[in-house]
Enzyme design. Structure first.
Site, PDB file in Angstrom:
ATOM      1  N   PHE A 193      -1.732  16.208   5.082  1.00 34.37           N
ATOM      2  CA  PHE A 193      -1.583  15.614   3.675  1.00 34.37           C
ATOM      3  C   PHE A 193      -0.477  15.613   2.946  1.00 34.37           C
ATOM      4  CE2 PHE A 193      -2.862  15.598  -0.748  1.00 34.37           C
ATOM      5  CZ  PHE A 193      -3.714  14.804  -0.964  1.00 34.37           C
ATOM      6  N   VAL A 194       0.059  14.599   2.430  1.00 33.04           N
ATOM      7  CA  VAL A 194       1.348  14.408   1.559  1.00 33.04           C
ATOM      8  C   VAL A 194       1.029  14.084  -0.003  1.00 33.04           C
ATOM      9  CG1 VAL A 194       2.724  13.948   3.671  1.00 33.04           C
ATOM     10  CG2 VAL A 194       1.716  12.114   2.341  1.00 33.04           C
ATOM     11  N   ASP A 201      -4.120   5.625   6.381  1.00 30.97           N
ATOM     12  CA  ASP A 201      -4.620   6.689   6.877  1.00 30.97           C
ATOM     13  C   ASP A 201      -5.530   6.299   7.841  1.00 30.97           C
ATOM     14  OD1 ASP A 201      -5.293   9.524   7.165  1.00 30.97           O
ATOM     15  OD2 ASP A 201      -6.758   9.451   5.467  1.00 30.97           O
ATOM     16  N   GLU A 239       0.779  -1.068  -0.097  1.00 31.47           N
ATOM     17  CA  GLU A 239      -0.077  -0.007  -0.101  1.00 31.47           C
ATOM     18  C   GLU A 239       0.754   1.354   0.070  1.00 31.47           C
ATOM     19  OE1 GLU A 239      -2.623   1.416  -0.555  1.00 31.47           O
ATOM     20  OE2 GLU A 239      -4.386   0.757   0.604  1.00 31.47           O
ATOM     21  N   ASP A 240       0.280   2.422  -0.664  1.00 32.64           N
ATOM     22  CA  ASP A 240       1.030   3.570  -0.421  1.00 32.64           C
ATOM     23  C   ASP A 240       1.118   4.127   0.789  1.00 32.64           C
ATOM     24  OD1 ASP A 240      -1.715   4.401  -0.619  1.00 32.64           O
ATOM     25  OD2 ASP A 240      -1.397   5.529  -2.181  1.00 32.64           O
ATOM     26  N   LYS A 269      -0.160   6.749   8.982  1.00 33.32           N
ATOM     27  CA  LYS A 269      -0.600   7.938   9.813  1.00 33.32           C
ATOM     28  C   LYS A 269      -1.292   7.430  11.254  1.00 33.32           C
ATOM     29  CE  LYS A 269      -1.522  11.342   6.140  1.00 33.32           C
ATOM     30  NZ  LYS A 269      -2.755  12.196   5.448  1.00 33.32           N
TER      31      LYS A 269
HETATM   32  P1  5GP Z   1      -7.493   5.047   4.734  1.00 33.61           P
HETATM   33  O1  5GP Z   1      -8.590   3.939   3.808  1.00 33.61           O
HETATM   34  O2  5GP Z   1      -6.375   4.366   4.909  1.00 33.61           O
HETATM   35  O3  5GP Z   1      -8.260   6.095   4.984  1.00 33.61           O
HETATM   36  O4  5GP Z   1      -6.993   5.700   3.081  1.00 33.61           O
HETATM   37  C1  5GP Z   1      -6.083   5.041   2.153  1.00 33.61           C
HETATM   38  C2  5GP Z   1      -6.116   5.721   1.136  1.00 33.61           C
HETATM   39  O5  5GP Z   1      -6.224   7.256   1.217  1.00 33.61           O
HETATM   40  C3  5GP Z   1      -4.776   5.741   0.510  1.00 33.61           C
HETATM   41  O6  5GP Z   1      -4.522   4.670  -0.361  1.00 33.61           O
HETATM   42  C4  5GP Z   1      -4.567   7.065  -0.329  1.00 33.61           C
HETATM   43  O7  5GP Z   1      -4.923   6.809  -1.801  1.00 33.61           O
HETATM   44  C5  5GP Z   1      -5.529   8.120   0.526  1.00 33.61           C
HETATM   45  N1  5GP Z   1      -4.723   8.858   1.314  1.00 33.61           N
HETATM   46  C6  5GP Z   1      -4.903   9.037   2.714  1.00 33.61           C
HETATM   47  N2  5GP Z   1      -3.806  10.060   3.272  1.00 33.61           N
HETATM   48  C7  5GP Z   1      -3.392  10.643   2.022  1.00 33.61           C
HETATM   49  C8  5GP Z   1      -2.574  11.732   1.965  1.00 33.61           C
HETATM   50  O8  5GP Z   1      -1.925  12.128   2.774  1.00 33.61           O
HETATM   51  N3  5GP Z   1      -1.987  11.868   0.539  1.00 33.61           N
HETATM   52  C9  5GP Z   1      -2.516  11.405  -0.317  1.00 33.61           C
HETATM   53  N4  5GP Z   1      -2.040  11.623  -1.513  1.00 33.61           N
HETATM   54  N5  5GP Z   1      -3.245  10.070  -0.216  1.00 33.61           N
HETATM   55  C10 5GP Z   1      -3.853   9.863   1.061  1.00 33.61           C
END
Ligand code: 5GP
Length: 177
Positions: free
Chosen positions: A155-156, A106, A102-103, A134
């Protein structure tokens, strides 16, 4: 300090490209040790993880496979709530050692809702490698095995991550100013 502009917003450099590469090498070394004599299947989640997945996979010295999938969410029945399903999953995961790439984790919502569908296929194991985490934002429990960097809840962009489609092409990571 280096700043970049993406759409209407200004970002400052937060992790240099060199630091990222160094950390990715450490993660790869750990995976090479943990999966010795195994044949892991990397499942990279598009779009955001493509750069991390490529850099990580390049340094894996095992017999390893990689496959790229997208996760789409849809509302399931009222009892099952939100469901995440994989697009492009053409691999049989049964009995495989799966490493999800995963990237960023969050809230953790995406993986939390997606992992059950992976488990249904009865892989031998599932581990998660995420470039970023995060912790302050995470409110769904997700077991993270390999974490590149834990970062504050800002946010990054860069290193594969975008802001409204742009910013993925930078080798460094940038934080919203
Ligand atoms: P989660 O389901 O864990 O809340 O969100 C995961 C997805 O939200 C990541 O795969 C990404 O696409 C997006 N995301 C969450 N935080 C960031 C951030 O700081 N920057 C960017 N570019 N995408 C984010």
């Amino acid at each position: 300090m280096e700043t970049i502009r993406v759409h209407d917003k200004v970002f400052k450099e937060y992790l240099s490209a060199d630091l990222i590469q160094q950390r990715v090498s450490e993660l790869a070394a750990q995976i090479n040790t943990d999966y010795i004599n195994k044949r892991p299947l990397f499942l990279a989640i598009l779009n955001g993880s493509f750069m991390f997945a490529a850099d990580l996979f390049r340094q894996v010295s095992l017999d390893a496979e990689i496959s790229f999938i997208k996760i789409a969410s849809y509302k399931g029945t009222r009892s099952s709530g939100q469901v995440m399903t994989a697009i492009g999953m053409d691999q049989d995961l049964h009995g495989r050692e799966v490493i999800v790439v995963e990237d960023i984790v969050d809230t953790g919502k995406t993986l939390h809702h997606f992992l059950p569908s992976l488990r249904q296929q009865e892989p031998a194991s599932i581990r998660i490698a995420t470039f970023l985490h995060k912790p302050e934002a995470t409110n769904f429990s997700v077991p993270l095995d390999y974490v590149g960097f834990s970062i504050p809840n800002k946010f990054v962009v860069g290193y594969g991550l975008d802001y409204d489609g742009l910013g993925r092409n930078y080798g460094a990571l940038y934080q919203l100013v």
